[in-house]
Write an enzyme that holds these catalytic residues in place. Structure first.
Site, mmCIF file in Angstrom:
data_model
loop_
_atom_site.group_PDB
_atom_site.id
_atom_site.type_symbol
_atom_site.label_atom_id
_atom_site.label_comp_id
_atom_site.label_asym_id
_atom_site.label_seq_id
_atom_site.Cartn_x
_atom_site.Cartn_y
_atom_site.Cartn_z
ATOM 1 N N HIS A 1 11.312 -20.434 0.627
ATOM 2 C CA HIS A 1 10.116 -19.713 1.067
ATOM 3 C C HIS A 1 10.010 -19.636 2.583
ATOM 4 O O HIS A 1 9.755 -18.582 3.160
ATOM 5 C CB HIS A 1 8.888 -20.415 0.474
ATOM 6 N N CYS B 1 23.935 -3.568 -9.231
ATOM 7 C CA CYS B 1 22.806 -4.442 -8.896
ATOM 8 C C CYS B 1 23.221 -5.854 -8.507
ATOM 9 O O CYS B 1 22.385 -6.716 -8.285
ATOM 10 C CB CYS B 1 21.807 -4.490 -10.045
HETATM 11 C C1 PEP Z 1 25.100 -9.904 -11.857
HETATM 12 O O1 PEP Z 1 25.680 -10.630 -12.670
HETATM 13 O O2 PEP Z 1 25.685 -9.274 -10.963
HETATM 14 C C2 PEP Z 1 23.632 -9.730 -11.900
HETATM 15 C C3 PEP Z 1 23.021 -8.865 -11.146
HETATM 16 O O3 PEP Z 1 22.956 -10.537 -12.734
HETATM 17 P P1 PEP Z 1 22.620 -12.080 -12.470
HETATM 18 O O4 PEP Z 1 22.986 -12.372 -11.042
HETATM 19 O O5 PEP Z 1 21.174 -12.241 -12.742
HETATM 20 O O6 PEP Z 1 23.489 -12.771 -13.465
#
Ligand code: PEP
Ligand code: MG
Length: 752
Positions: free
Chosen positions: A357, A672
């Protein structure tokens, strides 16, 4: 021999300063090995030299002895990273003669490197007059000694108790938590109470202890409310929301009850707070996602504040004549607020990592920060320091030329930051106008308050596991509906991609323990939820109920390895959809069908795209897990951290293939994983043709800025060039050079 070894290492480790430690080392090694000379050379990686730091047998006072990494037998030991044992050193081609150090009497030479995590920290040498090779037992003694010393040396290096460039300055290394350079006097505040130092203690008067505890909770609630107000004009909503979360947690009956129960059973308030906070923090600590893992620090910060208010009535306010760099064991929002902004040049904390944080706050306030630095207050307090928030470094009492260079860098960064901030609210386009969608990765409930229209195009990954991990039992359907609705409402007209529960493996729920030998290959993500249709159905129903009357929900399934899991999940989603449609219609509302997507993170699904495509609306590439499974390397294991490399040519090739398949099947695809929020990663992805990237808040401004400065054809050409390279290191350095061509090198200093 073992006892001798242990004694030397112990005496070195417990010496009061480095000089004494090294003198102890050479003296005791000579005695133990019954040899006439022992010397230790320490590597200075900045200047590429070995310095003779201590010796018994040579004349070290004659002058300063230093050899470049390429010189002498010592240099050879370092380069080969293995011992060299010679009967007659002077006849070796690499022997370098130093006239006044009195080496001429010695014939035999045994040198061994002191290596810590692949880095040669120094070279330990023993010499003898007699021209004979040291025997095997002597060699193994020295190797074992060097291996044990490496740990001691690495530790003192981390604490800054290490001779570096001979200028007397100290170099401390931590994690780069907030970019920027600060040059100011250090101020150590180690007066804050520490959770880790609280010991078991019981109380005599339970009622009095309860009152004390209630008083501390009220004071903490007031403080967080006050801090929220204090930072209101300076911080964005998602950062401010952490204060709301703290207030919420302090009012949370579960947490409070757990502490009160402990006090009731006779524990002193401090001890009750520590145990409860440790228990909650541990849940986060065990998670694989670095962002979630660091929420443990937020919980600890909360505990730290409670401790503080158990001892104090109110927060201290500081005033300084000149700006300072604040050093603390654990940094809290309260401490950041207790110093006027113009007097706080930078912050350093021993505890905590880059997503703690305090680090998030420092970033949001534009205060350069380094976290996870071991320091000795007596060595830094009131000394001049340079804090490099890009590289996570601290220089105490830096040499004048280093200081000058940092002043220049600081001025440059101030200019660059102004430009980055300007790009933030604009839509993201490459320099030639190709539109790229930038989405957010969100997770903490606090993130639901992320201000709308702060220049992002929606939420690309909402990790729903947090509320599940924060509680003592599964959150109810209604709780989930409220949670999901608040985030959907933050982004009207923009997509919000909610991922179904991705727990299990190393993210176990506290109320549902899973113990497995191979958690990453075990019962996680969709595998877990398909085995628990009850949990899955409640969650999907909650998402759908939250989306009644809204059109921006998309559902994302984690860890899909093939068609069968997708079909099973889809059957359950259809069932929930029918139920919630009925509910909506009864209320005269409309339930829109959410878009459905799968994470591309288990490599097997790459070979099932044709089969899964008719059943889904989009793909989302999770580079974090994809890299882990493709390279067969645990994403959280520090020992193999260098093998976990998203720039591995195979990862790059797979990303190209995924996009080609998605385009052929006309499936929208987004990325992502962390790769999308990395300046080099993002440029490679856009160069490949990806047009949707999802990332943490802190990456948004930087990535937008980078993309706006490079035309799409240059990005594409760069990727084509990278596809011809076979080494991750080459891809990385060529990409750094590429960004440098556009004067964007400053943005990749972060975290290097
Ligand atoms: C990933 O695996 O790239 C992802 C975005 O999911 P997490 O990091 O939550 O496993
Ligand atoms: Mg994943």
């Amino acid at each position: 021999m073992l006892t001798k070894l242990r004694d030397i290492v112990h005496n070195v480790a417990s010496s009061s300063d480095v000089k004494q430690a090294l003198n102890t080392l050479v003296g005791e090694t000579c005695t133990a090995m019954e040899t006439e000379c022992c010397s230790v050379y320490i590597a200075d990686h900045e200047r590429h030299v070995y310095e003779l730091m201590a010796t018994k047998g040579l004349n070290s006072r004659a002058r300063r002895v230093s050899l470049s990494f390429e010189e002498g037998l010592v240099g050879l030991v370092g380069r080969r990273a293995e011992p060299i044992n010679l009967a007659n050193a002077a006849t070796h081609a690499d022997f370098k003669h130093f006239p006044d150090i009195g080496e001429d009497h010695f014939n035999s030479f045994l040198g061994t490197p002191i290596i810590y995590r692949r880095q040669v920290l120094g070279v330990l040498v023993v010499q003898q007059r007699a021209p004979r090779q040291f025997d095997e037992s002597e060699e193994s003694f020295l190797i074992t000694l060097a291996a044990q010393l490496a740990v001691v040396f690495a530790h003192s290096k981390a604490q800054g108790v290490w001779p570096s460039d001979g200028s007397g300055s100290i170099l401390l290394q931590g994690a780069a938590a907030s970019p920027g350079v600060a040059i100011a006097e250090a101020w150590c505040d180690v007066s804050q109470p520490r959770l880790d130092l609280v010991l078991p203690a019981s109380c005599l008067d339970i009622q009095q202890e309860r009152d004390r505890f209630d008083g501390a909770v009220s004071a903490a609630i007031i403080e967080f409310g006050r801090l929220r107000k204090r930072f209101d004009s300076e911080l964005n909503q998602d950062t401010l929301a952490i204060f709301d979360l703290f207030i919420h947690l302090l009012n949370d009956p579960v947490l409070r009850k757990a502490m009160k129960e402990r006090i009731h059973s006779g524990d002193m308030a401090e001890w009750a707070v520590k145990q409860t906070i440790d228990e909650f923090a541990e849940r986060f600590n065990n998670m694989s996602d670095p962002y979630l893992r660091e929420r443990a620090n937020d919980v600890k910060e909360l505990g730290q504040r409670l401790l503080y208010f158990l001892e104090n009535q109110e927060t201290k306010q500081w005033q300084f004549e000149k700006p300072i760099v604040l050093f603390a064991r654990e940094l809290t929002a309260g401490m950041l607020a207790s110093i006027p902004r113009d007097q706080l040049a930078g912050v350093v904390a021993e505890e905590g990592a880059v997503n703690a944080h305090a680090a998030i706050l420092a970033r949001a306030l534009g205060i350069p920060a380094v976290m996870g630095v071991e320091f000795r207050p007596e060595l830094v307090h009131r000394k001049k320091v340079v804090l490099d928030g890009f590289k996570g470094r601290l220089l105490v009492e830096p040499a004048p030329q280093v200081l000058k260079e940092y002043k220049r860098l600081r001025d440059e960064e101030i200019e660059l930051q102004k430009e980055v901030d300007n790009a933030f609210t604009k839509q993201t386009k490459t320099a030639d106008g190709v539109r790229v969608q930038i989405h957010l990765n969100a997770g903490l409930s606090a993130d639901t308050s992320i201000a709308i229209n702060r220049g992002v195009d929606g939420v690309g990954l909402y990790r729903t596991e947090v509320p599940f991990l924060m509680q003592r039992s599964f959150p109810s359907e209604d709780d989930q509906v409220n949670q999901y609705r608040s985030i959907l409402d933050c982004y009207p007209g923009q997509p919000v991609v909610m991922r179904t529960l991705d727990i299990g493996g190393d993210k176990p729920l506290p109320y549902l323990k899973i113990e497995e030998d191979n958690p990453f290959l075990g019962w996680r993500g969709i595998r877990f939820t398909l085995d628990h249709p009850d949990i899955f159905l409640i969650q999907v129903r909650a998402m759908l109920r939250a989306s009644i009357g809204r059109e921006n929900l998309a559902i994302l399934l984690p860890m899909i390895s093939g068609l069968s899991e997708l079909l099973e999940a889809k059957t359950l989603i259809e069932r929930a959809f029918a139920e919630v449609t009925e509910l909506a219609e009864a209320e005269g509302e409309v339930l829109h069908r959410p878009r459905l997507g799968i994470m591309v993170e288990v490599p097997s699904v790459l070979y099932q795209f044709d089969a899964v495509a008719p059943h889904i609306d989009f793909l989302s590439v999770g580079t974090n897990d994809l890299t882990q499974y493709l390279l067969a390397v645990d994403r959280n294991n520090a020992r193999v951290a260098d093998v976990y490399d998203t720039f591995h040519p195979s990862v790059i090739a797979v990303l190209v293939q995924i996009l080609a398949q998605a385009q052929r099947l006309k499936l929208p695809v987004s990325v992502c994983g962390e790769f999308a929020g990395d300046p080099i990663g993002a440029t490679l992805l856009v160069g490949m043709g990806y047009r949707q990237l999802s990332m943490n808040t802190r990456s948004v401004a930087k990535i937008k800025y980078v993309l706006r400065h490079i035309p799409s054809d240059a990005l594409q050409n760069h990727v084509n060039a990278m596809l011809g390279l076979s080494l991750a290191s080459d891809i990385r350095s060529a990409s750094e050079d590429f960004l440098e061509q556009y004067n964007l090198g400053g943005l990749i200093r972060v975290g290097k």
